[in-house]
Design a protein around this motif. Structure first.
Motif, PDB file in Angstrom:
ATOM      1  N   LEU A 207       0.821  -1.205   0.000  1.00  0.00           N
ATOM      2  CA  LEU A 207       0.000   0.000   0.000  1.00  0.00           C
ATOM      3  C   LEU A 207       0.859   1.261   0.000  1.00  0.00           C
ATOM      4  O   LEU A 207       0.493   2.270  -0.608  1.00  0.00           O
ATOM      5  CB  LEU A 207      -0.920  -0.001   1.220  1.00  0.00           C
ATOM      6  CG  LEU A 207      -2.000  -1.088   1.251  1.00  0.00           C
ATOM      7  CD1 LEU A 207      -2.777  -1.023   2.551  1.00  0.00           C
ATOM      8  CD2 LEU A 207      -2.940  -0.957   0.065  1.00  0.00           C
ATOM      9  N   ALA A 208       1.998   1.213   0.698  1.00  0.00           N
ATOM     10  CA  ALA A 208       2.894   2.369   0.712  1.00  0.00           C
ATOM     11  C   ALA A 208       3.404   2.674  -0.690  1.00  0.00           C
ATOM     12  O   ALA A 208       3.618   3.833  -1.053  1.00  0.00           O
ATOM     13  CB  ALA A 208       4.060   2.114   1.661  1.00  0.00           C
ATOM     14  N   ALA A 209       3.568   1.625  -1.487  1.00  0.00           N
ATOM     15  CA  ALA A 209       4.059   1.815  -2.854  1.00  0.00           C
ATOM     16  C   ALA A 209       2.945   2.206  -3.816  1.00  0.00           C
ATOM     17  O   ALA A 209       3.131   3.055  -4.690  1.00  0.00           O
ATOM     18  CB  ALA A 209       4.737   0.535  -3.339  1.00  0.00           C
ATOM     19  N   ASP A 210       1.762   1.608  -3.633  1.00  0.00           N
ATOM     20  CA  ASP A 210       0.675   1.793  -4.599  1.00  0.00           C
ATOM     21  C   ASP A 210      -0.339   2.846  -4.197  1.00  0.00           C
ATOM     22  O   ASP A 210      -1.146   3.278  -5.021  1.00  0.00           O
ATOM     23  CB  ASP A 210      -0.060   0.465  -4.815  1.00  0.00           C
ATOM     24  CG  ASP A 210       0.848  -0.613  -5.380  1.00  0.00           C
ATOM     25  OD1 ASP A 210       1.906  -0.256  -5.932  1.00  0.00           O
ATOM     26  OD2 ASP A 210       0.501  -1.800  -5.262  1.00  0.00           O
ATOM     27  N   GLY A 211      -0.353   3.232  -2.915  1.00  0.00           N
ATOM     28  CA  GLY A 211      -1.321   4.214  -2.452  1.00  0.00           C
ATOM     29  C   GLY A 211      -2.547   3.564  -1.844  1.00  0.00           C
ATOM     30  O   GLY A 211      -2.749   2.352  -1.947  1.00  0.00           O
ATOM     31  N   PRO A 212      -3.393   4.353  -1.175  1.00  0.00           N
ATOM     32  CA  PRO A 212      -4.574   3.825  -0.488  1.00  0.00           C
ATOM     33  C   PRO A 212      -5.516   3.112  -1.447  1.00  0.00           C
ATOM     34  O   PRO A 212      -5.689   3.526  -2.594  1.00  0.00           O
ATOM     35  CB  PRO A 212      -5.235   5.081   0.092  1.00  0.00           C
ATOM     36  CG  PRO A 212      -4.154   6.107   0.132  1.00  0.00           C
ATOM     37  CD  PRO A 212      -3.264   5.806  -1.033  1.00  0.00           C
ATOM     38  N   GLN A 213      -6.121   2.023  -0.970  1.00  0.00           N
ATOM     39  CA  GLN A 213      -7.120   1.296  -1.756  1.00  0.00           C
ATOM     40  C   GLN A 213      -7.969   0.453  -0.813  1.00  0.00           C
ATOM     41  O   GLN A 213      -7.465  -0.364  -0.064  1.00  0.00           O
ATOM     42  CB  GLN A 213      -6.449   0.405  -2.806  1.00  0.00           C
ATOM     43  CG  GLN A 213      -5.310  -0.450  -2.278  1.00  0.00           C
ATOM     44  CD  GLN A 213      -4.595  -1.201  -3.378  1.00  0.00           C
ATOM     45  OE1 GLN A 213      -5.163  -2.070  -4.000  1.00  0.00           O
ATOM     46  NE2 GLN A 213      -3.350  -0.841  -3.619  1.00  0.00           N
ATOM     47  N   GLY A 214      -9.265   0.680  -0.832  1.00  0.00           N
ATOM     48  CA  GLY A 214     -10.161  -0.059   0.045  1.00  0.00           C
ATOM     49  C   GLY A 214     -10.321  -1.502  -0.405  1.00  0.00           C
ATOM     50  O   GLY A 214     -10.411  -1.790  -1.598  1.00  0.00           O
ATOM     51  N   ASP A 215     -10.367  -2.415   0.548  1.00  0.00           N
ATOM     52  CA  ASP A 215     -10.501  -3.829   0.210  1.00  0.00           C
ATOM     53  C   ASP A 215     -10.762  -4.614   1.494  1.00  0.00           C
ATOM     54  O   ASP A 215     -10.586  -4.095   2.600  1.00  0.00           O
ATOM     55  CB  ASP A 215      -9.222  -4.339  -0.456  1.00  0.00           C
ATOM     56  CG  ASP A 215      -9.469  -5.568  -1.328  1.00  0.00           C
ATOM     57  OD1 ASP A 215     -10.609  -6.084  -1.314  1.00  0.00           O
ATOM     58  OD2 ASP A 215      -8.535  -6.001  -2.014  1.00  0.00           O
ATOM     59  N   ILE A 216     -11.195  -5.866   1.346  1.00  0.00           N
ATOM     60  CA  ILE A 216     -11.294  -6.797   2.463  1.00  0.00           C
ATOM     61  C   ILE A 216     -10.384  -7.977   2.165  1.00  0.00           C
ATOM     62  O   ILE A 216     -10.439  -8.562   1.079  1.00  0.00           O
ATOM     63  CB  ILE A 216     -12.734  -7.300   2.678  1.00  0.00           C
ATOM     64  CG1 ILE A 216     -13.665  -6.140   3.019  1.00  0.00           C
ATOM     65  CG2 ILE A 216     -12.773  -8.341   3.797  1.00  0.00           C
ATOM     66  CD1 ILE A 216     -15.118  -6.555   3.171  1.00  0.00           C
ATOM     67  N   VAL A 217      -9.543  -8.319   3.131  1.00  0.00           N
ATOM     68  CA  VAL A 217      -8.585  -9.413   2.988  1.00  0.00           C
ATOM     69  C   VAL A 217      -8.803 -10.399   4.121  1.00  0.00           C
ATOM     70  O   VAL A 217      -9.028  -9.993   5.264  1.00  0.00           O
ATOM     71  CB  VAL A 217      -7.133  -8.880   3.034  1.00  0.00           C
ATOM     72  CG1 VAL A 217      -6.131 -10.025   2.927  1.00  0.00           C
ATOM     73  CG2 VAL A 217      -6.901  -7.853   1.937  1.00  0.00           C
ATOM     74  N   HIS A 218      -8.756 -11.691   3.815  1.00  0.00           N
ATOM     75  CA  HIS A 218      -8.768 -12.716   4.857  1.00  0.00           C
ATOM     76  C   HIS A 218      -7.339 -13.204   5.072  1.00  0.00           C
ATOM     77  O   HIS A 218      -6.668 -13.603   4.116  1.00  0.00           O
ATOM     78  CB  HIS A 218      -9.658 -13.892   4.450  1.00  0.00           C
ATOM     79  CG  HIS A 218     -11.116 -13.615   4.620  1.00  0.00           C
ATOM     80  ND1 HIS A 218     -12.088 -14.565   4.404  1.00  0.00           N
ATOM     81  CD2 HIS A 218     -11.778 -12.493   5.004  1.00  0.00           C
ATOM     82  CE1 HIS A 218     -13.279 -14.040   4.638  1.00  0.00           C
ATOM     83  NE2 HIS A 218     -13.113 -12.787   4.996  1.00  0.00           N
TER      84      HIS A 218
END
Length: 254
Positions: A207-218
């Protein structure tokens, strides 16, 4: 990478701070005395650099959350604070990762519920207790602010870390000669805190490289789901004790 860790004195927070420092990241580890999530009235983050916030703070006493005396605190910490922190991150252009739980799926039982899905992640369905409802509300608030939700289950650190967890409790019972009765109709994936922390840091780096992005991760331990009873038997066996000392009971008899 600059990282703010809330809940830094919990099982996952300790491991996050340790591994992040070992990886050369700049770490701000915030415990309860540094950041009171029950009264979050201003921006507690001081950095002017781009950073990632990892929220590992929570009210985790599932039984205690049912007590009306704790209801306000449970909601403040698990539902309101994550959304407020995610909004702060959004305003700064930072990434926000929120640690959640399988208890958001409290309306269903059985091992099939807890297998890691291969396709899209299903929405949560009607949590059956106050803890699950508060965590689901926190998830929804975080997603609305563009944060990432990471659901995990049955986190444990073992006897070599401070504090108590299920593994430590079972080992202590075994050593004291107690033959426990353990719930056999609740299922989950035991997750080692150090493994979870490593995965969270990998996500933070992305995320630090690609920028903020909303998602749900298991993110949970591998293998087939087990019941608390099977988990307890495995702990007894690993501790050199007879696993047949553990007896299964239904939740209704707990």
């Amino acid at each position: 990478m600059e990282i703010y860790i809330t809940g830094a004195h919990g099982q996952v927070g300790r491991e996050l701070a340790r591994q992040a420092r070992a990886g050369g990241h700049r770490v701000h580890a915030l415990g309860r005395q540094d950041l009171d999530l029950r009264a979050l009235t201003e921006d507690p983050f001081t950095s002017t650099n781009r950073a990632v916030i990892l929220n590992a703070a929570a009210y985790t006493d599932v039984d205690g959350a049912e007590d009306p005396a704790h209801a306000e605190e449970v909601w403040q910490v698990n539902a309101e604070a994550p959304g407020a922190l995610a909004q702060l991150a959004q305003r700064r252009g930072w990434s926000f990762i929120h640690l959640s739980t399988d208890y958001v799926h409290g309306g269903r039982t059985g091992p099939e519920v807890h297998r890691i899905p291969e396709g899209p992640i299903e929405p949560a369905d009607r949590p059956i207790n106050a803890y699950g409802r508060s965590k689901l509300a926190g998830e929804e608030a975080v997603m609305q602010a563009g944060g990432v939700v990471v659901r995990t289950s049955w986190v444990h650190s073992g006897p070599h870390q401070p504090g108590r967890d299920f593994v430590v409790t079972m080992l202590q019972l075994a050593q004291r000669g107690v033959d426990p009765k353990v719930v056999a109709d609740q299922w989950g994936l035991p997750t080692y805190a150090a493994d979870l922390a490593g995965g969270l840091l990998q996500l933070a780096e992305r995320l630090a490289a690609d920028g903020p992005q909303g998602d749900i991760v298991h993110a949970a331990g591998s293998g087939e789901p087990v019941s608390w009873y099977h988990f307890a038997r495995a702990v007894f066996a690993a501790g050199g004790q007879d696993p047949d000392r553990v007896s299964p009971i239904p939740t209704a008899e707990y």
